[in-house]
Structure formats: C-alpha cells, structure tokens
Design an enzyme around this catalytic site. Sequence first.
Site, PDB file in Angstrom:
ATOM      1  N   TYR A   1     -17.356  13.922 -16.836  1.00 36.95           N
ATOM      2  CA  TYR A   1     -17.795  12.524 -16.753  1.00 36.95           C
ATOM      3  C   TYR A   1     -18.873  12.427 -15.663  1.00 36.95           C
ATOM      4  O   TYR A   1     -18.747  13.058 -14.606  1.00 36.95           O
ATOM      5  CB  TYR A   1     -16.578  11.645 -16.431  1.00 36.95           C
ATOM      6  CG  TYR A   1     -16.957  10.251 -16.035  1.00 36.95           C
ATOM      7  CD1 TYR A   1     -17.599   9.414 -16.932  1.00 36.95           C
ATOM      8  CD2 TYR A   1     -16.679   9.773 -14.760  1.00 36.95           C
ATOM      9  CE1 TYR A   1     -17.960   8.126 -16.568  1.00 36.95           C
ATOM     10  CE2 TYR A   1     -17.034   8.488 -14.389  1.00 36.95           C
ATOM     11  CZ  TYR A   1     -17.678   7.666 -15.297  1.00 36.95           C
ATOM     12  OH  TYR A   1     -18.039   6.408 -14.924  1.00 36.95           O
TER      13      TYR A   1
ATOM     14  N   ARG B   1       0.824  -1.213   0.000  1.00 35.63           N
ATOM     15  CA  ARG B   1       0.000   0.000   0.000  1.00 35.63           C
ATOM     16  C   ARG B   1       0.863   1.270   0.000  1.00 35.63           C
ATOM     17  O   ARG B   1       0.395   2.358  -0.320  1.00 35.63           O
ATOM     18  CB  ARG B   1      -0.988  -0.015   1.179  1.00 35.63           C
ATOM     19  CG  ARG B   1      -2.000   1.110   1.144  1.00 35.63           C
ATOM     20  CD  ARG B   1      -3.290   0.828   1.912  1.00 35.63           C
ATOM     21  NE  ARG B   1      -3.127   0.017   3.089  1.00 35.63           N
ATOM     22  CZ  ARG B   1      -2.604   0.433   4.245  1.00 35.63           C
ATOM     23  NH1 ARG B   1      -2.200   1.679   4.369  1.00 35.63           N
ATOM     24  NH2 ARG B   1      -2.479  -0.392   5.262  1.00 35.63           N
TER      25      ARG B   1
ATOM     26  N   ASP C   1      -8.984  16.804 -16.705  1.00 32.09           N
ATOM     27  CA  ASP C   1      -9.190  15.388 -17.005  1.00 32.09           C
ATOM     28  C   ASP C   1      -8.832  15.195 -18.477  1.00 32.09           C
ATOM     29  O   ASP C   1      -9.525  15.688 -19.367  1.00 32.09           O
ATOM     30  CB  ASP C   1     -10.646  15.003 -16.716  1.00 32.09           C
ATOM     31  CG  ASP C   1     -10.886  13.501 -16.866  1.00 32.09           C
ATOM     32  OD1 ASP C   1     -10.223  12.895 -17.730  1.00 32.09           O
ATOM     33  OD2 ASP C   1     -11.733  12.948 -16.140  1.00 32.09           O
TER      34      ASP C   1
ATOM     35  N   LYS D   1      -9.323   3.606 -19.710  1.00 33.61           N
ATOM     36  CA  LYS D   1      -9.726   3.896 -21.074  1.00 33.61           C
ATOM     37  C   LYS D   1      -8.534   3.721 -22.021  1.00 33.61           C
ATOM     38  O   LYS D   1      -8.095   2.616 -22.218  1.00 33.61           O
ATOM     39  CB  LYS D   1     -10.335   5.296 -21.125  1.00 33.61           C
ATOM     40  CG  LYS D   1     -11.325   5.597 -19.970  1.00 33.61           C
ATOM     41  CD  LYS D   1     -12.587   4.744 -20.016  1.00 33.61           C
ATOM     42  CE  LYS D   1     -13.447   4.846 -18.759  1.00 33.61           C
ATOM     43  NZ  LYS D   1     -13.817   6.188 -18.328  1.00 33.61           N
TER      44      LYS D   1
HETATM   45  C1  PLP Z   1     -14.322   6.792 -17.107  1.00 31.77           C
HETATM   46  C2  PLP Z   1     -13.950   8.165 -16.780  1.00 31.77           C
HETATM   47  C3  PLP Z   1     -13.607   8.536 -15.465  1.00 31.77           C
HETATM   48  C4  PLP Z   1     -13.692   7.583 -14.313  1.00 31.77           C
HETATM   49  O1  PLP Z   1     -12.725   6.578 -14.420  1.00 31.77           O
HETATM   50  P1  PLP Z   1     -12.880   5.099 -13.804  1.00 31.77           P
HETATM   51  O2  PLP Z   1     -11.600   4.456 -14.176  1.00 31.77           O
HETATM   52  O3  PLP Z   1     -14.105   4.491 -14.418  1.00 31.77           O
HETATM   53  O4  PLP Z   1     -13.047   5.265 -12.325  1.00 31.77           O
HETATM   54  C5  PLP Z   1     -13.195   9.830 -15.247  1.00 31.77           C
HETATM   55  N1  PLP Z   1     -13.130  10.731 -16.255  1.00 31.77           N
HETATM   56  C6  PLP Z   1     -13.472  10.417 -17.518  1.00 31.77           C
HETATM   57  C7  PLP Z   1     -13.391  11.453 -18.586  1.00 31.77           C
HETATM   58  C8  PLP Z   1     -13.896   9.136 -17.823  1.00 31.77           C
HETATM   59  O5  PLP Z   1     -14.248   8.832 -19.084  1.00 31.77           O
END
Ligand code: PLP
Length: 405
Positions: free
Chosen positions: A135, A81, A200, A225
Amino acid sequence: MNLPTQDTQDGFPVDGLPARRGLATEAVHAGREDLVALGLHAPPLDLSTTYPSHDSRGEAARLDAFAADGAELAGPPVYARLGNPTVARFETALARLEGTESAVAFASGMAALSAVLLARNALGLRHVVAVRPLYGCSDHLLNAGLLGSEVTWTDPAGIADALRPDTGLVMVESPANPTLAEVDLRAVAHACGSVPLLVDNTFATPVLQRPAGHGARLVLHSATKYLGGHGDVMGGVVACDEEMARRLRQVRFATGAVLHPLAGYLLLRGLSTLPVRVRAASVTAAELARRLAVDPRVARVHYPRIGGAMVAFEVHGDPHSVIAGVRLITPAVSLGSVDTLIQHPASISHRIVDETDRHGAGVSDRLLRLSVGLEDVEDLWTDLDGALGGERTEGARRKEMAEGR
Ligand SMILES: *Cc1c(COP(=O)(O)O)cnc(C)c1O
C-alpha cells in the site's frame, strides 16, 4: 466440532490452535459470548473515557502490572487509552477469525503499522525487509524512515539474503495493493527464519486467507476496508500471538493511537457479515475480471489466484477518462465497501511512492483498481463498459437490445 464446510478450505481452524467453530459462525458470535448472561442481544457500546474506583492501591498495582508486561488489565477498565470493553470485543472476534491468540486495534491501518515498527525499533531491531508493492503509505512510511526504520526492498526469493542481525521485521502484502500480486506465504515465512513476518491481509481478509496458519507472526488489517465494510469507519488491527500483543498494547498506551469505541462497535458489527460480503463480491469480481480479460480495450487484467473482490486492470486508452466516465461506480480511493469503487493508483493510492519505485513494483500508469461491491453484476458491467468508451462490446449491445433500449 468442525464440520467440513467450505470454511475449512484454507486450513481453518489454523494449525496448532484449538479446534474452533466455522468461520461464518465465529464471525457472528465471537466477542459476544457473554451477551446472553448480560441479558443483552446487541453488544454494549461503552464510550467512557475514565472509570471510577475507590481502590487507588489496587489501581496502582494494576498499572504496574500493565507497565511490566502489557497484559490486558484484569478487572474493570481504568482509562480509555489503556483499553475499552467494546474495542476488546472486536479484538477478540478478529483474533478468532485470523486464528491468532490476540489482536490489538488501532485508530487506522497506518497507526497499526506504526505501532509494529515502534515496538521493533524499541528493541533496537530497526531494519525491515519488505517486498513491493505495498500500500502506498506503507511503502512511504518504510522508505522515508519516518519512524527510524531502515528498509531493504527485495523480492520473495531475496528475503533470506537480505536479513541482518538487526532485522526486526519482514513485511509483505498478498494479494498486494494495487497489483494484486501474490506471494507464497509459507515459503516467505520459512525464509524469515526467526524474524517475525508481517502479512498485510487487508485485501484477502480472513475469509480467503489466514496468514498465521502459514507462519506469519503478525497479520495486519486496515479495518477501514473490508472489516468495516460500509465505508464509514476507520481503524486498524494487528492479529498476533500474545507476546507481540503485549508490546503493541504498551506502544498503543504510550503513543495513543487508540481505536474509538464507536469504531470498535461498527467493526464488530461489520465482522458479522464479512464472510457473506466477501464471498458475494468475489463472485461478481471474478465475473468482471473474466469480461475485462477478453475486452479489446483492456491490455491486462490482474485477478488473484485466491479470488477476492478486488480487480486491477490496465487499459490501452486513457485511465483518467475511465475514472471520469463511471456513473454507478464511485470514483474514490479506499476499498472494501458495499458499493463498488474505482481509482487510479498512480494518481491517488500510490501517488506518494516515487515514480521509479512505483513502476519497479509493477504499478503501471495505465492501471486502474476496482473494489467490487454488492451491486448486480450486469449494472456494474454496463457502467464499466460505458466508462471504457469506444466500441461497445457485443455483450453490452445484446443486453441493451434485450432490455429494448
Ligand atoms: C488502506 C490500506 C492501509 C492503510 O490503512 P488506513 O486504515 O487507511 O490507515 C494499509 N494496507 C492496505 C493494504 C491498505 O489498503
């Protein structure tokens, strides 16, 4: 030496940081510099949860040092951790690609965002200024105040006026999920003054945009992603300066949302093909966006100025019948995989956002979000064309005739 390749087009290497190799080279080599000396080709996967040491005085000193400043532990790991060598390779590589000093990985994108909010809240800076759309779950996390934050929603022009003495963060997504709306990152960073800007960058990836070079202090990814890229690993990461990284490591240690080492391994592997995947999918996405834009069944197409592999479009007809009608394209939430995915944001990715807020953010009930993968463009078009229903387009008819169907 920096050769003037296409990789330098968005100001890579990032301003203020030492000259680096090209993006594609970093994608393949960063985080692996020691492998030859280790006599290895593939990076080692270390699944240990704990690490032996006969020197408990030394361990105590190292734990004190981490508690004091959050710097990465010098010497061997102590407990998973606190840090893991395989995950650290991914962090090193991602920081290099984003042009930041450091990066801190988490169990998911939402865990990464949570850590940022907790780190700011711990300083008494609970106010967040944010621009919609975000998101869906990020919107929800801020709006519901689950972690004690208070949010002011504004547009990019309203950021400076929305700042308060207790504002700890400004957050934007560009291109945004799901409308692909873009903000001028440099202008937004300027409006933030001394308040850290979090961008983001999940949709653009460092291949298309490096927000740190435009003044963002924190760059967030849902690594689930494009960074992973194959729909089989969940993770999140924040690329930032070392001062921020130290606080985030301390939050991660205290709250436990660590990235699993196997996920770190897969994400590092994913990074090596990131530039190739993003560029190839972007070419296909741009072509699909072009065809959709002239299709009479489509009311509006959203495709970002910076390009990318995401396309959003509003249909005149029933969006649910498009989802029900695809055969090659996978009808599923998430994005950034090698295969093409389609989903209806109002039903899934942004369902958790209140309808009024969703509409206010420009997320129409007729909007569909397409994450373009690596298939052949004609096969994707044939599938989309069929799923859109109604009159076949001239292009599809010609292709069917040419193939003797
Ligand atoms: C999917 C997504 C998130 C969240 O990510 P997770 O890995 O599902 O927790 C945050 N920002 C954007 C733009 C996303 O597409």
